[in-house]
Design a protein around this motif. Structure first.
Motif, PDB file in Angstrom:
ATOM      1  N   ALA A 217       0.823  -1.211   0.000  1.00  0.00           N
ATOM      2  CA  ALA A 217       0.000   0.000   0.000  1.00  0.00           C
ATOM      3  C   ALA A 217       0.854   1.257   0.000  1.00  0.00           C
ATOM      4  O   ALA A 217       0.372   2.339  -0.335  1.00  0.00           O
ATOM      5  CB  ALA A 217      -0.922  -0.003   1.223  1.00  0.00           C
ATOM      6  N   ASN A 218       2.143   1.112   0.364  1.00  0.00           N
ATOM      7  CA  ASN A 218       3.019   2.269   0.473  1.00  0.00           C
ATOM      8  C   ASN A 218       4.129   2.319  -0.583  1.00  0.00           C
ATOM      9  O   ASN A 218       4.884   3.294  -0.623  1.00  0.00           O
ATOM     10  CB  ASN A 218       3.677   2.303   1.858  1.00  0.00           C
ATOM     11  CG  ASN A 218       2.714   2.727   2.947  1.00  0.00           C
ATOM     12  OD1 ASN A 218       2.468   3.908   3.145  1.00  0.00           O
ATOM     13  ND2 ASN A 218       2.147   1.754   3.660  1.00  0.00           N
ATOM     14  N   GLY A 219       4.240   1.290  -1.410  1.00  0.00           N
ATOM     15  CA  GLY A 219       5.317   1.286  -2.395  1.00  0.00           C
ATOM     16  C   GLY A 219       5.047   0.338  -3.542  1.00  0.00           C
ATOM     17  O   GLY A 219       4.126  -0.491  -3.488  1.00  0.00           O
ATOM     18  N   PRO A 220       5.842   0.420  -4.602  1.00  0.00           N
ATOM     19  CA  PRO A 220       5.643  -0.434  -5.798  1.00  0.00           C
ATOM     20  C   PRO A 220       6.002  -1.891  -5.537  1.00  0.00           C
ATOM     21  O   PRO A 220       6.840  -2.196  -4.682  1.00  0.00           O
ATOM     22  CB  PRO A 220       6.591   0.192  -6.834  1.00  0.00           C
ATOM     23  CG  PRO A 220       7.627   0.892  -6.031  1.00  0.00           C
ATOM     24  CD  PRO A 220       6.937   1.386  -4.797  1.00  0.00           C
TER      25      PRO A 220
ATOM     26  N   GLY B 118      -5.345  -1.570  -3.035  1.00  0.00           N
ATOM     27  CA  GLY B 118      -5.568  -0.279  -3.680  1.00  0.00           C
ATOM     28  C   GLY B 118      -7.048   0.027  -3.793  1.00  0.00           C
ATOM     29  O   GLY B 118      -7.485   1.164  -3.562  1.00  0.00           O
ATOM     30  N   THR B 119      -7.833  -0.987  -4.127  1.00  0.00           N
ATOM     31  CA  THR B 119      -9.290  -0.824  -4.194  1.00  0.00           C
ATOM     32  C   THR B 119      -9.853  -0.493  -2.820  1.00  0.00           C
ATOM     33  O   THR B 119     -10.734   0.371  -2.680  1.00  0.00           O
ATOM     34  CB  THR B 119      -9.942  -2.111  -4.731  1.00  0.00           C
ATOM     35  OG1 THR B 119      -9.454  -2.370  -6.050  1.00  0.00           O
ATOM     36  CG2 THR B 119     -11.461  -1.973  -4.777  1.00  0.00           C
ATOM     37  N   LEU B 120      -9.354  -1.163  -1.786  1.00  0.00           N
ATOM     38  CA  LEU B 120      -9.811  -0.899  -0.423  1.00  0.00           C
ATOM     39  C   LEU B 120      -9.514   0.546  -0.017  1.00  0.00           C
ATOM     40  O   LEU B 120     -10.366   1.225   0.570  1.00  0.00           O
ATOM     41  CB  LEU B 120      -9.129  -1.865   0.544  1.00  0.00           C
ATOM     42  CG  LEU B 120      -9.436  -1.691   2.038  1.00  0.00           C
ATOM     43  CD1 LEU B 120     -10.911  -1.930   2.320  1.00  0.00           C
ATOM     44  CD2 LEU B 120      -8.573  -2.641   2.872  1.00  0.00           C
TER      45      LEU B 120
ATOM     46  N   THR C 284     -16.004  -6.941  -3.421  1.00  0.00           N
ATOM     47  CA  THR C 284     -16.658  -7.311  -4.680  1.00  0.00           C
ATOM     48  C   THR C 284     -15.682  -7.370  -5.864  1.00  0.00           C
ATOM     49  O   THR C 284     -16.096  -7.772  -6.959  1.00  0.00           O
ATOM     50  CB  THR C 284     -17.788  -6.311  -5.022  1.00  0.00           C
ATOM     51  OG1 THR C 284     -17.260  -4.969  -5.039  1.00  0.00           O
ATOM     52  CG2 THR C 284     -18.910  -6.395  -3.999  1.00  0.00           C
ATOM     53  N   THR C 285     -14.436  -6.994  -5.644  1.00  0.00           N
ATOM     54  CA  THR C 285     -13.475  -7.073  -6.755  1.00  0.00           C
ATOM     55  C   THR C 285     -12.897  -8.481  -6.843  1.00  0.00           C
ATOM     56  O   THR C 285     -12.660  -9.145  -5.820  1.00  0.00           O
ATOM     57  CB  THR C 285     -12.343  -6.043  -6.561  1.00  0.00           C
ATOM     58  OG1 THR C 285     -11.488  -6.065  -7.707  1.00  0.00           O
ATOM     59  CG2 THR C 285     -11.509  -6.355  -5.336  1.00  0.00           C
ATOM     60  N   TRP C 286     -12.670  -8.959  -8.045  1.00  0.00           N
ATOM     61  CA  TRP C 286     -12.211 -10.345  -8.235  1.00  0.00           C
ATOM     62  C   TRP C 286     -10.799 -10.567  -7.701  1.00  0.00           C
ATOM     63  O   TRP C 286     -10.454 -11.678  -7.290  1.00  0.00           O
ATOM     64  CB  TRP C 286     -12.281 -10.727  -9.712  1.00  0.00           C
ATOM     65  CG  TRP C 286     -11.281 -10.027 -10.597  1.00  0.00           C
ATOM     66  CD1 TRP C 286     -11.463  -8.857 -11.273  1.00  0.00           C
ATOM     67  CD2 TRP C 286      -9.954 -10.458 -10.894  1.00  0.00           C
ATOM     68  NE1 TRP C 286     -10.326  -8.533 -11.969  1.00  0.00           N
ATOM     69  CE2 TRP C 286      -9.381  -9.495 -11.763  1.00  0.00           C
ATOM     70  CE3 TRP C 286      -9.193 -11.571 -10.523  1.00  0.00           C
ATOM     71  CZ2 TRP C 286      -8.092  -9.592 -12.252  1.00  0.00           C
ATOM     72  CZ3 TRP C 286      -7.896 -11.680 -11.011  1.00  0.00           C
ATOM     73  CH2 TRP C 286      -7.351 -10.711 -11.866  1.00  0.00           C
TER      74      TRP C 286
END
Length: 285
Positions: free
Chosen positions: A67-70, A184-186, A196-198
């Motif tokens: 969540a904080n880096g690539p 990322g969605t969260l 709900t994302t796959w």
């Protein structure tokens, strides 16, 4: 943000290494069996439950790191897992790491710092189109299946452990890629979108598959065979997925020189660590 990503990744590597060490201790006490039967037997052992706690903690740290880096920055840090696994597993199994092993640990750490410092992975995307995901899913799942088939076809414990460790590595890398998208969605859209994302269910399934493959790799042969395949394979595949799925970038040009030096140090360190394992001495000796 990048400092937090590296910190959480290091904590994740340490936690996963502890989990692997305890799982190895439990798996070594099971004489035969595989698949779900193996998991049922292991679930009765306290050491295995401690191992699962370590792996669970690692997943949480990994999610925070991603969540904080690539992805191309976070997952290569997990190459430290081999060093952590030996440093934790050696006393757990009542052994002592020889002097050469300590030099190897230092080489892995210095090599990783050199690689990441020179490559400077960057990228802020957390989503990707299905046009990118479909070939990645097909390639990763296909590679995992081929590795399992190769392990079944071989009678060598070394080959079986390496093949299953490699399959687990691909599974871990794919899980991390899916986890990055889900987290990322969260962060961007909230819990409902996350559920709900796959990708959320994708990383859960691939994560379970990777754990099952790891359990069988640990039982199939020595840690010196499965752990290098797991850690180096995870870092390599994750770097590739970061570039292919999330369009992350690494520095080229003359920076390739220190990158290659770092890779060489890591390779040497891993080789020496695997050689040190057969020469571990009793702590009471």
């Amino acid at each position: 943000m990048l400092v937090l990503a590296v910190l959480f990744a290091v904590l994740g590597a340490a936690s996963n290494a502890a989990g692997t060490a305890f799982q190895r201790k439990a798996a070594s006490s099971v004489s035969s069996g595989g698949g779900w039967r193996l998991l049922r037997e292991l679930a009765r052992k306290p050491a295995w439950l401690l191992g699962i706690a370590g792996v669970t903690g690692a997943a949480l740290f990994q999610a925070l790191a991603l969540a904080n880096g690539p992805l191309a920055l976070v997952q290569p840090v997990f190459v430290l897992e081999l060093s952590f696994a030996l440093l934790i597993g050696v006393p757990l199994l009542h052994r002592r790491l020889p002097r050469e092993g300590w030099w190897a640990v230092a080489a892995v750490v210095v090599g990783l710092v050199a690689v990441l410092g020179a490559a400077a992975p960057s990228g802020a995307r957390t989503d990707a189109s299905m046009a990118r995901w479909i070939p990645v899913l097909a390639g990763c799942l296909g590679a995992m299946a081929l590795a399992v088939v190769a392990s079944r076809a071989s009678r060598s414990r070394l080959v079986r452990a390496t093949a299953l460790g490699g399959a687990a590595a691909v599974g871990n890398a794919l899980t991390a890629a899916l986890l990055k998208s889900a987290t990322g969605t969260l962060a961007d859209e909230g819990l409902t979108a996350f559920l709900t994302t796959w990708q959320t269910y994708g990383f859960a399934l691939t994560g379970i598959a990777a754990v099952l493959l790891l359990e069988n790799a640990l039982q199939a042969g020595p840690l010196a065979a499965s752990q290098p395949a797991l850690t180096i394979g995870d870092a390599s595949v994750s770097l590739l997925l970061g570039v292919v799925v999330y369009e992350e970038s690494v520095r080229g040009g003359w920076w390739v020189v220190p990158e290659l030096v770092g890779v060489a140090l890591i390779a040497w360190g891993v080789r020496e660590l695997t050689r040190a394992v057969p020469h571990l001495r009793d702590l009471t000796g």
